[in-house]
Design a protein around this motif. Structure first.
Motif, short mmCIF file in Angstrom:
data_model
loop_
_atom_site.label_atom_id
_atom_site.label_comp_id
_atom_site.label_asym_id
_atom_site.label_seq_id
_atom_site.Cartn_x
_atom_site.Cartn_y
_atom_site.Cartn_z
N MET A 1 -16.27 27.43 -20.27
CA MET A 1 -16.64 27.66 -18.90
C MET A 1 -16.02 28.94 -18.37
N ASP A 2 -15.28 29.61 -19.23
CA ASP A 2 -14.64 30.86 -18.81
C ASP A 2 -15.65 31.95 -18.52
N VAL A 3 -16.75 31.97 -19.27
CA VAL A 3 -17.75 33.02 -19.06
C VAL A 3 -18.39 32.86 -17.68
N THR A 5 -17.23 31.21 -15.10
CA THR A 5 -16.21 31.41 -14.07
C THR A 5 -16.00 32.90 -13.79
N SER A 6 -15.96 33.71 -14.83
CA SER A 6 -15.77 35.15 -14.63
C SER A 6 -17.00 35.80 -14.01
N GLU A 55 -22.69 26.50 -21.13
CA GLU A 55 -21.61 26.26 -20.19
C GLU A 55 -22.12 25.62 -18.90
#
Length: 102
Positions: A1-3, A5-6, A55
């Motif tokens: 989920m970092d992608v 979120t960024s 994601e």
């Protein structure tokens, strides 16, 4: 989920979409109609579109598009956005996120 979120960081409104999705087009038109200028990511046109779609599905988006984030918070898909509009809650949400001023 970092992608994901960024991608939504520091943006008042972000819409994940597909170029051939009629509901995505409807939601983009609705939000643009209030004067907001959302960041739109077309998953079928960006390089990491499949990863982003996975994601979004892990975050609970089913179907994965349209997926709307307002104020860095996942609002949901077309049904959720239209429900907010029908309850007159979409404009205040856009205002509180700094997406529109009037």
């Amino acid at each position: 989920m970092d992608v994901v979120t960024s991608m939504v960081a520091d943006r008042p409104v972000v819409i994940f979409s597909r170029t051939n999705c009629c509901m995505s087009h409807t939601i983009k038109t609705l939000i643009n109609g209030f004067g907001a200028n959302p960041a739109v990511y077309e998953l079928d046109e960006i390089q990491n579109g499949q990863q982003v779609e996975r994601e979004l599905q892990q975050m609970g988006c089913n179907p994965s598009v349209p997926a709307v984030f307002i104020g860095q918070r996942l609002v949901g898909g077309a049904n959720q956005v239209m429900s907010l509009q029908l309850r007159n809650q979409l404009v205040p949400l856009l205002k509180s996120a700094g997406a529109i001023w009037i």
